[in-house]
Write a protein that holds these residues in place. Structure first.
Motif, short mmCIF file in Angstrom:
data_model
loop_
_atom_site.label_atom_id
_atom_site.label_comp_id
_atom_site.label_asym_id
_atom_site.label_seq_id
_atom_site.Cartn_x
_atom_site.Cartn_y
_atom_site.Cartn_z
N ASP A 1 3.02 2.99 4.99
CA ASP A 1 3.14 3.73 6.49
C ASP A 1 2.13 2.81 7.29
OD1 ASP A 1 3.95 6.07 8.07
OD2 ASP A 1 1.88 6.55 8.05
N GLY A 2 1.76 1.72 7.09
CA GLY A 2 0.86 1.05 8.05
C GLY A 2 -0.80 1.09 7.86
N TRP A 3 -1.05 1.77 7.01
CA TRP A 3 -2.65 1.98 6.92
C TRP A 3 -3.23 0.88 6.27
CZ3 TRP A 3 -5.53 7.12 7.39
CH2 TRP A 3 -4.79 7.86 7.68
N SER A 4 -4.36 0.23 6.39
CA SER A 4 -5.17 -0.42 5.66
C SER A 4 -5.89 0.46 4.38
CB SER A 4 -6.26 -0.96 6.49
OG SER A 4 -5.83 -2.04 7.29
N VAL A 5 -5.88 -0.05 3.30
CA VAL A 5 -6.37 1.08 2.16
C VAL A 5 -7.29 0.41 1.35
CG1 VAL A 5 -5.65 2.36 0.35
CG2 VAL A 5 -3.91 2.09 2.30
N ALA A 6 -8.52 0.87 0.96
CA ALA A 6 -9.24 0.57 -0.05
C ALA A 6 -8.95 1.09 -1.23
CB ALA A 6 -10.79 0.81 0.30
N LEU A 7 -8.79 0.46 -2.27
CA LEU A 7 -8.16 0.79 -3.63
C LEU A 7 -9.23 0.96 -4.69
CD1 LEU A 7 -4.85 -1.47 -3.75
CD2 LEU A 7 -5.11 1.10 -3.03
N SER A 8 -9.67 2.16 -5.04
CA SER A 8 -10.91 2.37 -6.02
C SER A 8 -10.61 2.86 -7.32
CB SER A 8 -11.82 3.19 -5.19
OG SER A 8 -12.95 3.50 -5.96
N GLY A 9 -11.07 2.35 -8.42
CA GLY A 9 -10.78 3.08 -9.59
C GLY A 9 -11.84 2.21 -10.58
N ARG A 10 -11.54 2.69 -11.83
CA ARG A 10 -12.28 2.22 -12.97
C ARG A 10 -12.01 0.85 -13.37
NH1 ARG A 10 -12.07 6.97 -17.14
NH2 ARG A 10 -9.92 7.08 -16.35
N THR A 11 -10.81 0.18 -13.16
CA THR A 11 -9.96 -0.95 -13.78
C THR A 11 -9.69 -1.88 -12.83
OG1 THR A 11 -9.63 0.26 -16.00
CG2 THR A 11 -8.88 -1.99 -15.63
N GLU A 12 -10.15 -3.12 -12.61
CA GLU A 12 -9.46 -3.99 -11.44
C GLU A 12 -8.18 -4.48 -11.86
OE1 GLU A 12 -11.02 -8.15 -9.33
OE2 GLU A 12 -12.20 -7.21 -11.05
N THR A 13 -7.62 -4.41 -13.09
CA THR A 13 -6.35 -5.14 -13.40
C THR A 13 -5.55 -3.98 -12.76
OG1 THR A 13 -7.23 -6.07 -15.14
CG2 THR A 13 -4.95 -5.63 -15.30
N THR A 14 -5.70 -2.56 -12.95
CA THR A 14 -4.55 -1.65 -12.54
C THR A 14 -4.65 -1.35 -10.97
OG1 THR A 14 -6.30 0.03 -12.94
CG2 THR A 14 -4.64 -0.48 -14.68
N LEU A 15 -5.70 -1.80 -10.53
CA LEU A 15 -5.97 -1.81 -8.94
C LEU A 15 -5.10 -2.87 -8.32
CD1 LEU A 15 -9.73 -0.77 -8.44
CD2 LEU A 15 -7.77 0.67 -8.16
N ARG A 16 -5.50 -3.88 -8.97
CA ARG A 16 -4.69 -5.05 -8.25
C ARG A 16 -3.19 -4.89 -8.74
NH1 ARG A 16 -7.79 -8.51 -6.08
NH2 ARG A 16 -9.84 -8.85 -6.62
N GLU A 17 -2.94 -4.31 -9.66
CA GLU A 17 -1.24 -4.01 -10.02
C GLU A 17 -0.94 -3.28 -8.81
OE1 GLU A 17 -1.17 -2.31 -13.61
OE2 GLU A 17 -1.27 -4.10 -14.87
N THR A 18 -1.55 -2.18 -8.14
CA THR A 18 -1.26 -1.15 -7.11
C THR A 18 -1.03 -2.21 -5.86
OG1 THR A 18 -2.23 0.51 -8.28
CG2 THR A 18 -1.99 0.66 -5.88
N ALA A 19 -2.08 -3.19 -5.85
CA ALA A 19 -1.80 -3.91 -4.33
C ALA A 19 -0.77 -4.95 -4.62
CB ALA A 19 -3.14 -4.87 -4.43
N ASP A 20 -0.30 -5.31 -5.59
CA ASP A 20 0.95 -6.30 -5.83
C ASP A 20 2.41 -5.62 -5.59
OD1 ASP A 20 -0.98 -8.35 -6.46
OD2 ASP A 20 -0.49 -8.23 -8.62
N ILE A 21 2.23 -4.39 -6.30
CA ILE A 21 3.38 -3.28 -6.12
C ILE A 21 3.58 -2.99 -4.60
CG2 ILE A 21 4.57 -1.19 -6.31
CD1 ILE A 21 2.87 -0.94 -9.26
N ALA A 22 2.61 -2.85 -3.68
CA ALA A 22 2.42 -2.57 -2.42
C ALA A 22 3.29 -3.86 -1.55
CB ALA A 22 1.53 -2.24 -1.78
#
Length: 257
Positions: A34-55
């Motif tokens: 939707d055009g937002w800038s998003v900070a992705l927070s969670g316990r595991t960097e690998t899964t957060l980067r997967e979210t960023a890659d999917i986006a």
């Protein structure tokens, strides 16, 4: 310069906790789309980067920051990084949480403390950080959306720790909503039932019911939760969805156990 998604400095900024999987990931992806800038927070960097890659979003609209929400210093570091990267915060989706199935007489103190630390204390610490930033930024204000769960209304069997924290989140939501008024901070809660995530996949095979039976339960696509959060986030700060419940239509919640 007009505020558009092509202008990252003017794009609205969101923080999503628990963004590496499930509901958090779905909401983060919807916000980025939707055009937002998003900070992705969670316990595991690998899964957060997967979210960023999917986006597939441009890196100037994504911040990946592993965080232990139950640790005040870790949450402080998260908000320092967010402020340095984006300068402000318009939305916190306060989503990180854990569940634990155990009978009250068998639940260990350590397990109780872990659930309370993440689901309740962690939600408070993240809300506190958002509140402070939204209070001090210009223009002032923002929105906090807490993930409450249908367990904020009624328990499942053997869920005393999870259910207690989710009932407490409802009280926290109401207090934030009241105390945020003078700073133009809106706070609401979304209560979610049977969204199909890895955590909820077991429902299709059968889960314990109030009468002691095992029964499969209907589920809904997690994208419907993301759409609901996006709607809540899209409102002007003059309007607020205080509580929304989104659930699989045929799940047994509204029937008698």
């Amino acid at each position: 310069m007009p505020e558009t998604a092509s202008n990252p400095a003017a794009t609205k900024v969101a923080l999503v906790t628990g963004a590496g999987s499930g509901i958090g990931q779905a909401v983060a992806l919807a916000l980025l789309a939707d055009g937002w800038s998003v900070a992705l927070s969670g316990r595991t960097e690998t899964t957060l980067r997967e979210t960023a890659d999917i986006a597939g979003a441009s890196t100037d609209r994504v911040l990946v920051h592993p965080t232990d929400v139950a640790d005040p210093a870790s949450v402080d570091n998260l908000y320092a990084a967010l402020r340095a990267r984006f300068g402000r915060l318009d939305l916190l989706f306060n989503n990180a949480g854990v569940s634990l199935a155990a009978s009250p007489d068998e639940l260990s103190f350590d397990d109780w403390s872990r659930v309370v630390s993440i689901n309740l204390t962690g939600s408070f610490l993240c809300a506190q950080g958002a509140f402070r930033l939204m209070r001090d930024q210009a223009p002032q204000g923002g929105r906090i959306i807490n993930n409450g769960s249908i367990s904020a209304h009624a328990p499942r069997p053997n869920s005393i720790a999870y259910t207690a924290t989710k009932h407490a989140v409802t009280g926290m939501t109401k207090s934030l909503s009241l105390d945020g008024r003078r700073y133009n901070i809106a706070c609401g809660q979304i209560d979610i039932g049977n969204a199909l995530t890895p955590m909820a996949a077991r429902m299709k095979g059968g889960v314990p019911q109030a009468n002691g039976e095992m029964m499969p339960e209907p589920v809904m696509d997690v994208s419907e939760v993301a759409r609901s959060v996006l709607f809540m986030a899209s409102l002007p700060l003059e309007a607020n969805v205080q509580t929304m419940m989104v659930m699989a239509t045929n799940m047994p919640f509204v029937g008698r156990g």
